[in-house]
Design a protein around this motif. Sequence first.
Motif, PDB file in Angstrom:
ATOM      1  N   TYR A  29       0.813  -1.215   0.000  1.00 16.99           N
ATOM      2  CA  TYR A  29       0.000   0.000   0.000  1.00 16.99           C
ATOM      3  C   TYR A  29       0.851   1.272   0.000  1.00 16.99           C
ATOM      4  CZ  TYR A  29       1.228  -0.964   4.796  1.00 16.99           C
ATOM      5  OH  TYR A  29       1.944  -1.274   5.921  1.00 16.99           O
ATOM      6  N   GLY A  69       9.753   7.391   5.076  1.00 18.64           N
ATOM      7  CA  GLY A  69      10.792   6.417   4.862  1.00 18.64           C
ATOM      8  C   GLY A  69      11.063   5.572   6.110  1.00 18.64           C
ATOM      9  N   GLU A  70      12.198   4.955   6.118  1.00 15.40           N
ATOM     10  CA  GLU A  70      12.567   4.191   7.309  1.00 15.40           C
ATOM     11  C   GLU A  70      13.645   4.979   8.053  1.00 15.40           C
ATOM     12  OE1 GLU A  70      11.448   1.934   9.221  1.00 15.40           O
ATOM     13  OE2 GLU A  70      13.229   2.134  10.457  1.00 15.40           O
ATOM     14  N   SER A 120       5.674  -1.094  12.765  1.00 15.07           N
ATOM     15  CA  SER A 120       4.639  -1.569  11.855  1.00 15.07           C
ATOM     16  C   SER A 120       4.708  -3.087  11.736  1.00 15.07           C
ATOM     17  CB  SER A 120       4.840  -0.934  10.469  1.00 15.07           C
ATOM     18  OG  SER A 120       4.782   0.470  10.609  1.00 15.07           O
ATOM     19  N   MET A 191      -5.423   3.985   3.669  1.00 16.71           N
ATOM     20  CA  MET A 191      -5.711   5.311   3.111  1.00 16.71           C
ATOM     21  C   MET A 191      -5.388   5.301   1.623  1.00 16.71           C
ATOM     22  SD  MET A 191      -4.237   7.820   6.007  1.00 16.71           S
ATOM     23  CE  MET A 191      -3.170   6.763   6.929  1.00 16.71           C
TER      24      MET A 191
END
Length: 326
Positions: A29, A69-70, A120, A191
């Motif tokens: 996503y 980002g990470e 996450s 979203m």
Amino acid sequence: MSELQDAFARKFYYLRLSVTDVCNFKCQYCLPDGYRPDGRKSFLTLDEIGRLTRAFAAMGTNKVRITGGEPSLRKDFTQIIETVAATPGIRKVATTTNGYRMAKQVADWRRAGLSAINVSVDSLDPRMFHQITGENRFHEVMAGIDAALVAGFSQVKVNTVLMRGLNDGELDRFLGWIKHHPIQLRFIELMQTGEMDELFNRHHVRGALIKEQLLRTGWQQKVRAHNDGPAEVFWHPDYQGEIGLIMPYAKDFCASCNRLRVSSLGKLHLCLFGDYGVDLRDLLTEDNQLASLQARLREALADKKASHFLHQGNTGLTPHLASIGG
Ligand code: SAM
């Protein structure tokens, strides 16, 4: 110095600061084809991050979330935490991470001043985790969560994007996990960002359905604090963990907005789904630009709209959340 406030009397205590666009996961996503490097981009430096945080803190911001980002891909991630945490007025430093570096580094992050962590985890089934994120790293991420609890975080927040036909059948499994673990499990409604109509239509699940189910089974809603994020949080006497629901399509989601975003390139975004960003970078090069930076922030805020326009299908110019920090 006056506080950051918009025309609707909303005050902004909470800054979400993206420190990189780079990500090493390929969530369906968000970045299904993975991050495409663009050599021309240079992300905010440690000094710029320090100046930006000082300006916001002097205007009432007390909580900063470092995201991407990470964010943990930045080699100076621990120093970024240290710099933000050392800023007078900042009481809470949080990060949102995919967790791949947590098992090794979370204790350093805590020593540097990190006070809250969101990880996450889209599935508790390693194969489904791989399918959704494009990375076979479920066990690493779970080890990272354990390491965070050992390092002294009293609670870890876990972000899960609910998707019909993929992980929406896992509710009982997630509930079983948090029964005896201090996890705040946050279900985020999928979203619609940029070009993903088909994925959205196929997988979107309304968070309200989960809310009804929770309320039917003895979960109770908590009251929000002034610098809390967007989640509606529920607790249950039989569970050590909590459930958070993030429902951007719910009525009044924007009424309690207390967040501003700055992208990794130094643009202020008034809304995740706003169309444009206000460039701040030219005012981040010297310490003596503080007053001009604050004046620009105040001026920009006068333009913040009452609500996003997601319901009308307006997703702003955001191709995916990684570009301005989810
Ligand atoms: N790399 C970090 C991570 O994985 O958490 C931080 C950045 S990521 C963009 C932040 C959060 O946004 C993640 O929890 C992710 O699941 C969520 N996210 C990204 N795209 C989304 C979408 N289209 N709908 C809902 N949540 C999304």
